[in-house]
Write a protein that holds these residues in place. Sequence first.
Motif, PDB file in Angstrom:
ATOM      1  N   THR A 148      11.118  71.048  25.683  1.00  0.00           N
ATOM      2  CA  THR A 148      10.599  72.280  25.071  1.00  0.00           C
ATOM      3  C   THR A 148      11.463  73.469  25.442  1.00  0.00           C
ATOM      4  OG1 THR A 148       8.338  71.437  25.056  1.00  0.00           O
ATOM      5  CG2 THR A 148       8.618  73.815  24.976  1.00  0.00           C
ATOM      6  N   THR A 189       4.146  74.548  29.548  1.00  0.00           N
ATOM      7  CA  THR A 189       4.805  74.015  28.359  1.00  0.00           C
ATOM      8  C   THR A 189       4.058  74.429  27.097  1.00  0.00           C
ATOM      9  OG1 THR A 189       5.679  72.119  29.567  1.00  0.00           O
ATOM     10  CG2 THR A 189       5.511  71.902  27.187  1.00  0.00           C
ATOM     11  N   ASN A 190       2.720  74.322  27.109  1.00  0.00           N
ATOM     12  CA  ASN A 190       1.947  74.707  25.938  1.00  0.00           C
ATOM     13  C   ASN A 190       2.023  76.197  25.665  1.00  0.00           C
ATOM     14  OD1 ASN A 190       1.139  72.105  25.357  1.00  0.00           O
ATOM     15  ND2 ASN A 190      -0.749  72.245  26.548  1.00  0.00           N
ATOM     16  N   ARG A 219       4.600  78.078  26.270  1.00  0.00           N
ATOM     17  CA  ARG A 219       5.913  78.334  25.686  1.00  0.00           C
ATOM     18  C   ARG A 219       6.018  77.799  24.265  1.00  0.00           C
ATOM     19  NH1 ARG A 219      10.782  77.819  29.949  1.00  0.00           N
ATOM     20  NH2 ARG A 219      11.775  78.639  28.095  1.00  0.00           N
ATOM     21  N   ARG A 220       5.404  76.654  24.037  1.00  0.00           N
ATOM     22  CA  ARG A 220       5.600  76.002  22.752  1.00  0.00           C
ATOM     23  C   ARG A 220       4.656  76.523  21.673  1.00  0.00           C
ATOM     24  NH1 ARG A 220       5.112  69.630  22.925  1.00  0.00           N
ATOM     25  NH2 ARG A 220       6.987  69.928  24.198  1.00  0.00           N
ATOM     26  N   HIS A 221       3.408  76.801  22.029  1.00  0.00           N
ATOM     27  CA  HIS A 221       2.396  77.073  21.012  1.00  0.00           C
ATOM     28  C   HIS A 221       1.791  78.474  21.073  1.00  0.00           C
ATOM     29  CE1 HIS A 221       2.592  72.810  20.214  1.00  0.00           C
ATOM     30  NE2 HIS A 221       2.170  72.515  21.439  1.00  0.00           N
TER      31      HIS A 221
END
Length: 378
Positions: A199, A300-301, A303-305
């Motif tokens: 990611t 991670t979530n 940053r990604r979503h």
Amino acid sequence: MPISRPVPWVSPVLYGAVLAAGLYAWLAGLGDTQPALFAGGLAALTGLDLLEQHRYPARTPRWPAVALLAARIALFVAVAAADGSGLSRALFVLVPFTAYFAFGRAVAVALAVACVALLAAAGAVADPRWYAAPEQVSDLLMFCVGLVLAVTMAAVAVEERRARAELAASTARVAELSATAERNRVARDIHDELGHHLTAIVVLLEKATAFRDLDSGTADRAVQDAHDSARRALDDVRRSVRTLREEDAPFSLSEALTDLVAGQSDGGGPAVVLEFAGEENGHDAMALRALYRAAQEGITNSRRHARATRVLVSAAFDAAGAKLVVRDDGRGFSPEREGYGLLGMRERVQLAGGQVDIGSAPGGGTRLTVTIPRRTAP
């Protein structure tokens, strides 16, 4: 289900004993032995056993088993009639013994009773007052003991074979469950380790593409940061492999979270801040690793979503247990968006005895809370 011939040596041993006794009686002139019929009957019985084992090596079907049992009984009668020693009557203990494997306990017990009745009737025909002769009564009692032992041996053999089959099935099931659990664990490790770094690499490369013509220096830094993230991913994969080989390797959550947060300072995503309170010593390694994976998944979530600009990671330890909170200022969380990463995180936390709560944070964004009761470290 009845089992065929788990102890095939019983019949040949008994045939051999009867043959030796009958030949001795014939040579010694004891009784009225007809050697041709006597030896021929035993040979026919041996051939019948070999034929059955060759034709039905695993288990004899019901109707062939009925025919074979009837043939054996006829041969037992012929051998007993030709034997002057009288020992051939012991062959009839094979009737319930053989029937047990082919038809089950009830049929075997019924045939044992029938054999006793047949022997008693034969004695009554030969001597109406046989019951007054101690020798004949003793022979009948010994025959009854032999029948009991034969049925008992058959029952033990069947139960032992069944127990082995059940143990083999249970062992296979345990091995299957263990393999499934290990596959799930490896899958979680791959997702948590590589998913997080990939990611970051995607975000950085997108940034490099966007700034390629506007600011070459920023684009070059993004590419370098992506390169560094790829190296960290490779290091994490190697560390995971070592962990698979050395499950008892020491793990420090504070150090792992510090490195995790430091790895986010690449300018390619939200600012990540760490708060750590309490002492992690005394908490078992499974709980500490579950908290780390939860923090990794939460970042991670975000940053990604979430399109967040700031992420706060706070870990606190006390006598009751451990609590991890990952909170961002992004666009919030929709329960239907929960994917494999969150599922794997929940599995890890549940295995450690904890629980996970995900929802909207006060003032907007997403709040991930993981709580794990304290357990004594092994």
